[in-house]
Design a protein around this motif. Structure first.
Motif, mmCIF file in Angstrom:
data_model
loop_
_atom_site.group_PDB
_atom_site.id
_atom_site.type_symbol
_atom_site.label_atom_id
_atom_site.label_comp_id
_atom_site.label_asym_id
_atom_site.label_seq_id
_atom_site.Cartn_x
_atom_site.Cartn_y
_atom_site.Cartn_z
ATOM 1 N N GLU A 291 0.808 -1.025 -0.097
ATOM 2 C CA GLU A 291 0.117 0.140 -0.001
ATOM 3 C C GLU A 291 0.781 1.389 -0.054
ATOM 4 N N ARG A 292 1.893 1.098 0.842
ATOM 5 C CA ARG A 292 2.789 2.531 0.868
ATOM 6 C C ARG A 292 3.580 2.602 -0.557
ATOM 7 N N CYS A 293 3.942 1.450 -1.192
ATOM 8 C CA CYS A 293 4.562 1.500 -2.267
ATOM 9 C C CYS A 293 3.825 2.084 -3.435
ATOM 10 N N LEU A 294 2.671 1.560 -3.555
ATOM 11 C CA LEU A 294 1.395 2.033 -4.637
ATOM 12 C C LEU A 294 1.227 3.483 -4.290
ATOM 13 N N SER A 295 1.063 3.935 -3.171
ATOM 14 C CA SER A 295 0.694 5.159 -2.816
ATOM 15 C C SER A 295 1.777 6.297 -3.294
ATOM 16 N N SER A 296 3.163 5.892 -3.050
ATOM 17 C CA SER A 296 4.336 6.766 -3.767
ATOM 18 C C SER A 296 4.131 6.837 -5.097
ATOM 19 N N ASN B 159 -7.956 4.646 -9.846
ATOM 20 C CA ASN B 159 -6.749 4.603 -10.634
ATOM 21 C C ASN B 159 -6.729 3.656 -11.554
ATOM 22 N N LEU C 284 1.451 6.523 -7.019
ATOM 23 C CA LEU C 284 0.367 7.384 -7.506
ATOM 24 C C LEU C 284 0.445 8.673 -7.317
ATOM 25 N N ASN C 285 1.596 9.202 -6.650
ATOM 26 C CA ASN C 285 1.920 10.482 -6.114
ATOM 27 C C ASN C 285 2.989 11.095 -7.171
ATOM 28 N N ILE D 49 9.726 2.762 -1.620
ATOM 29 C CA ILE D 49 8.903 3.961 -1.587
ATOM 30 C C ILE D 49 9.703 4.845 -2.732
ATOM 31 N N LEU E 48 -7.837 0.441 -4.863
ATOM 32 C CA LEU E 48 -7.091 1.429 -5.612
ATOM 33 C C LEU E 48 -7.718 1.363 -6.996
ATOM 34 N N ASN F 98 8.610 11.512 -5.216
ATOM 35 C CA ASN F 98 7.676 11.992 -6.038
ATOM 36 C C ASN F 98 8.192 12.474 -7.460
#
Length: 282
Positions: free
Chosen positions: A21-26, A61, A28-29, A99, A57, A102
């Motif tokens: 989840e943290r990997c994907l959040s990075s 996305n 996606l941002n 991670i 997600l 951006n």
């Protein structure tokens, strides 16, 4: 839109929903257009709720794709599944415990304007939580900066490389990076850029440090057997020399860990050699 200027990001995962989840959040941002990259999550038959996370997600996305193995095949097979299902020429491999900053994709896009670059390894920002974890990370770092082998936690590869040398070796549970590096170096230069950074959340204890080196030893045997290249003196003395060179003087306190890892790798290398020799004999 020119698909050669778009990215396919392959993330293999297994039972690490929270890290993923943290990997994907990075990813996606990113300060980069969403329509210029796809994220391919290859779930190697996780037993947790990885699938539910990714499906949720995906609702917002559209550039996330999800592929699930119906049985656990290993990380090499997961990466190969991502390659086979990728849409674009430029492939990025990132581990699920990483991670990205951006500006990662924007920086990579700038770097690979140099068309000579077909394979590129970026920098890993090391997240130490104990000396065992630091030992493994230092080994990774020294290996790439000394041009010994690449790693797949922050790797860019153009698809033409796979077309030339083939995919990752699925027989190897560990050491696949080294084996892949061996084949890449036959035809392509491997570039390194310290400004292309991911944060890597490795966490090792004594038990998985032992298992990591055990698997490396077994994999190295398969690699050397396949390629027919093995120097007994270098195998022992080279490992000892590298451990001294990599740890002295700044990281002298890591030398015992390095030495312990070397012993485990060599022991299981010869375990595989003897096991196969005795089996063949009978």
């Amino acid at each position: 839109m020119d698909i050669k200027k778009m990215f396919s990001i392959v993330i293999p995962t297994y039972n690490r929903r929270d890290l993923l989840e943290r990997c994907l959040s990075s990813l996606l941002n990113q300060d980069y257009p969403r329509n210029k990259y796809e994220i391919i999550v290859v779930d190697d038959c996780s037993k947790d709720n990885t699938k539910e996370l990714v499906k949720k997600l995906q609702l917002k996305n559209k550039n996330i794709r999800y592929i699930r193995h119906e049985k656990n095949k290993g990380v090499a097979a997961a990466r190969n599944t991502g390659i086979k299902n990728s849409k674009y020429d430029s492939l990025i491999f990132i581990d699920d415990d990483c991670i990205t900053l951006n500006n990662y994709l924007k920086k990579l896009d700038s770097i690979i304007k140099n068309k000579k670059i077909s394979c590129l390894v970026g920098e890993i920002s090391l997240n130490y939580n104990n000396t065992i974890t630091k030992t493994i990370h230092l080994n990774f770092k020294q290996s790439i900066t000394n041009n010994k082998y690449l790693y797949t936690s922050n790797l860019f590869v153009r698809k033409k490389v796979f077309n030339k040398i083939g995919l990752f070796d699925e027989k190897l549970r560990r050491g696949g990076d080294t084996e892949f590096d061996y084949r890449v170096n036959k035809y392509f230069k491997i570039y390194y850029n310290k400004d292309l950074i991911v944060k890597h959340n490795h966490k090792y204890n004594l038990r998985n440090f032992y298992n990591y080196n055990k698997n490396v030893g077994k994999s190295l045997y398969l690699i050397n057997k396949t390629n027919g290249e093995f120097n007994l003196i270098y195998f022992f003395m080279g490992g000892l020399y590298d451990s001294i060179k990599d740890t002295f003087p700044k990281n002298i306190y890591l030398f015992p860990n390095y030495l312990f890892g070397i012993i485990i790798v060599r022991f299981f290398y010869f375990y595989e050699y003897l096991r196969e020799s005795l089996f063949s004999f009978h």
